[in-house]
Design a protein around this motif. Structure first.
Motif, PDB file in Angstrom:
ATOM      1  N   PHE A 178       0.857  -1.179   0.000  1.00 55.41           N
ATOM      2  CA  PHE A 178       0.000   0.000   0.000  1.00 55.41           C
ATOM      3  C   PHE A 178       0.893   1.229   0.000  1.00 55.41           C
ATOM      4  N   SER A 179       0.296   2.384  -0.261  1.00 54.47           N
ATOM      5  CA  SER A 179       1.056   3.634  -0.269  1.00 54.47           C
ATOM      6  C   SER A 179       0.376   4.755   0.502  1.00 54.47           C
ATOM      7  N   LEU A 180      -0.888   4.570   0.848  1.00 56.13           N
ATOM      8  CA  LEU A 180      -1.645   5.623   1.536  1.00 56.13           C
ATOM      9  C   LEU A 180      -2.467   4.961   2.629  1.00 56.13           C
ATOM     10  N   VAL A 181      -2.594   5.644   3.756  1.00 50.75           N
ATOM     11  CA  VAL A 181      -3.255   5.055   4.918  1.00 50.75           C
ATOM     12  C   VAL A 181      -4.212   6.068   5.543  1.00 50.75           C
ATOM     13  N   GLY A 182      -5.291   5.563   6.112  1.00 49.53           N
ATOM     14  CA  GLY A 182      -6.242   6.395   6.839  1.00 49.53           C
ATOM     15  C   GLY A 182      -7.048   5.517   7.781  1.00 49.53           C
ATOM     16  N   VAL A 183      -7.796   6.135   8.662  1.00 50.08           N
ATOM     17  CA  VAL A 183      -8.665   5.413   9.602  1.00 50.08           C
ATOM     18  C   VAL A 183     -10.090   5.903   9.403  1.00 50.08           C
ATOM     19  N   ALA A 187     -13.976   9.711   8.949  1.00 49.66           N
ATOM     20  CA  ALA A 187     -12.628   9.353   8.504  1.00 49.66           C
ATOM     21  C   ALA A 187     -11.612  10.402   8.914  1.00 49.66           C
ATOM     22  N   THR A 188     -10.373   9.961   9.088  1.00 45.10           N
ATOM     23  CA  THR A 188      -9.248  10.877   9.202  1.00 45.10           C
ATOM     24  C   THR A 188      -8.859  11.336   7.801  1.00 45.10           C
ATOM     25  N   ALA A 189      -7.958  12.284   7.732  1.00 39.87           N
ATOM     26  CA  ALA A 189      -7.354  12.603   6.441  1.00 39.87           C
ATOM     27  C   ALA A 189      -6.479  11.426   6.027  1.00 39.87           C
ATOM     28  N   PRO A 190      -6.284  11.224   4.730  1.00 38.80           N
ATOM     29  CA  PRO A 190      -5.362  10.179   4.293  1.00 38.80           C
ATOM     30  C   PRO A 190      -3.919  10.656   4.429  1.00 38.80           C
ATOM     31  N   LEU A 191      -3.005   9.734   4.648  1.00 37.44           N
ATOM     32  CA  LEU A 191      -1.580  10.058   4.759  1.00 37.44           C
ATOM     33  C   LEU A 191      -0.805   9.250   3.729  1.00 37.44           C
ATOM     34  N   TRP A 192      -0.028   9.937   2.895  1.00 37.42           N
ATOM     35  CA  TRP A 192       0.807   9.272   1.900  1.00 37.42           C
ATOM     36  C   TRP A 192       2.099   8.827   2.577  1.00 37.42           C
ATOM     37  N   VAL A 193       2.408   7.536   2.522  1.00 37.57           N
ATOM     38  CA  VAL A 193       3.600   7.000   3.187  1.00 37.57           C
ATOM     39  C   VAL A 193       4.576   6.358   2.206  1.00 37.57           C
ATOM     40  N   GLY A 194       4.223   6.287   0.936  1.00 34.27           N
ATOM     41  CA  GLY A 194       5.071   5.603  -0.032  1.00 34.27           C
ATOM     42  C   GLY A 194       4.842   4.102   0.034  1.00 34.27           C
TER      43      GLY A 194
END
Length: 485
Positions: free
Chosen positions: A96-101, A156-163
């Motif tokens: 995956f590359s992007l995460v959120g809750v 939802a939270t904002a999404p976070l790009w983590v690579g």
């Protein structure tokens, strides 16, 4: 500024190199999908328990892995659906590359902190703990909009790009309320791991139908009329993507010249011809049309979204946002980040499409957001309570402490000078919008706002970040000058 002659462009497009370049980034046009009221076809959204063995398989169309969070303490008293501390221990997952809750009820706010750390597929090392922005309820459809009450929408939270990553750990902690109540978290917390997929192969579209235009209250209005279906030949010609230079730099001759009209159609610019005609008939103060990467250009999978388009009556104001997804991306990765946010908005949060009308990366590239036509008043889901008669422009990144690039600020000025100009709006002026309901203004209240406003002007939020908010005065001035005011 270098001017491109229309005939010169024709000669370039006649070569295989010109056609290849032209297919990379698109001049704005509406997506080549027909209108339908059916629900979108959802691509893989898998649920995995901690006992399952993940696979590292990736798919071209992307995927979302949804993992339920668990109480991080073992006492029976805290093992409840609203336990004040929940998360997942470090584990292997699909790439995956992007995460959120997300959580069950979009009306419920998450008061607390969300932190994740991830393992890079490139280095195999774990990142430090990273904060995920929890206040995302303000980027949303208006309370009474059909998109909001569909039954599919989540908090939802904002999404976070983590690579690109293949391992994750998350912890969510509720903050202690001011009262003596026990801190709690929303029910149904899930970790969403998003693989944005690859840019789909480009194919010539079939004949398409122009969108249904709706009334000022889009969710309640019946279709007024359906425009004429384009022929297969015209639709295919319109799909030729000609981004050899920003459109503001192209020399467009007077459209009364019939030969010029035929030239534009030959170049595959039926949409451009229609939009330019509309622009010339509009108000006199219109900035030059900037180059815009279309949805096709950034690889939007049109099967993810709802196929119908919904419009408001006009664009009286522009709200500037930031995506709060972090700044750890390169400009070449921006299309992937946008596809990740698009998938998160639709598959995880339950919206009909990406919420923003436009996205601007830190190199100043402008991207088409929500489908329906960049020159049209597409109803977005970006400023809760003020989506009608406005547009949302999101800077890709987080700009609370980091200053936005000059290129991105200039891009916002150029975009607003053009788009607001189409509807006769002065970037330095004020306008009135009716609130659809929010935490600053009650539903039905008419609010006087800057024509170019920050998100926080319509809703109590940190968006678009303090550093970007401080640039709005400069943006208004530059946009007005581009309009010739």
């Amino acid at each position: 500024m270098t001017m491109f002659n229309i005939r010169g462009m024709h000669r370039i497009l006649a070569s295989s190199i010109g056609v290849t370049c032209a297919a990379a980034l698109a001049v704005p046009l509406a997506p080549a999908t027909a209108i339908a009221s059916a629900s979108p076809t959802r691509t893989p959204h898998t649920t995995q328990t901690q006992s399952q063995t993940p696979t590292t398989e990736t798919t071209p169309e992307g995927h979302t892995e949804s993992l339920p969070l668990k109480p991080l303490t073992s006492t029976r008293a805290t093992a409840t659906p609203t336990a004040p501390e929940q998360g997942l221990r470090a584990q292997d997952v699909r790439r995956f590359s992007l995460v959120g809750v997300i959580w069950d009820d979009p009306r419920t706010e998450l008061h607390g902190t969300v932190q994740v750390r991830t393992r890079s597929t490139e280095t195999g090392t774990w990142s430090d703990w990273q904060d995920v922005a929890t206040h995302n309820a303000d980027h949303a459809p208006d309370p009474d909009a059909s998109e909001r009450v569909s039954g599919r929408v989540h908090g939802a939270t904002a999404p976070l790009w983590v690579g690109e990553s293949d391992g994750v750990e998350v912890r969510v902690r509720a903050e202690q309320p001011e009262t003596t109540d026990t801190p709690t978290l929303p029910t149904g917390l899930r970790l969403e791991l998003v693989d944005p997929g690859e840019e789909p192969a480009r194919t010539a579209p079939a004949a398409r139908t122009a969108p249904v235009r709706r009334a000022d209250t889009p969710q309640d209005a019946a279709p007024a009329s359906v425009a004429t279906t384009l022929s297969a030949e015209t639709a295919e010609a319109s799909a030729v993507n000609t981004e050899l230079a920003p459109l503001g730099a192209l020399e467009i001759p007077a459209l009364s010249d019939e030969e010029t009209r035929r030239e534009l159609l030959t170049l595959g610019q039926a949409e451009l011809l229609a939009d330019l005609t509309e622009e010339q008939q509009a108000k006199p103060y219109i900035g030059p049309r900037p180059g815009i990467v279309t949805r096709r250009g950034w690889g939007a999978n049109e099967s993810w979204r709802e196929r119908k388009f919904v419009y408001t009556s006009k664009v009286k104001a522009a709200f500037v946002h930031h995506t709060a997804s972090g700044n750890g991306y390169t400009c070449s990765q921006a299309p992937s980040v946008i596809r990740g946010i698009y998938r998160y908005h639709v598959m995880s949060m339950g919206w009909r499409d990406i919420g923003y009308n436009f996205v601007v990366d830190k190199c100043g590239t402008i991207y088409e957001g929500r489908a329906g036509g960049v020159a049209k008043p597409v109803l977005g889901a970006h400023t809760l309570g003020f989506n009608s008669n406005s547009m949302g422009i999101a800077l890709l990144g987080s700009y609370g402490s980091k200053k936005p690039s000059k290129a991105s600020v200039n891009a916002v000025a150029g975009l607003t000078a053009w788009k607001l100009g189409l509807f006769g709006a002065n970037p330095r002026g004020k306008t009135y919008l009716k609130s659809g309901g929010g935490n600053l203004y009650a539903k039905g209240r008419k609010v006087r706002l800057n024509v170019i406003s920050g998100h926080r002007d319509g809703f109590a939020t940190e968006c678009p970040g303090l550093q970007m908010y401080r640039k709005l005065g400069t943006t208004r001035k530059a946009a007005a000058e581009l309009q010739g005011r």
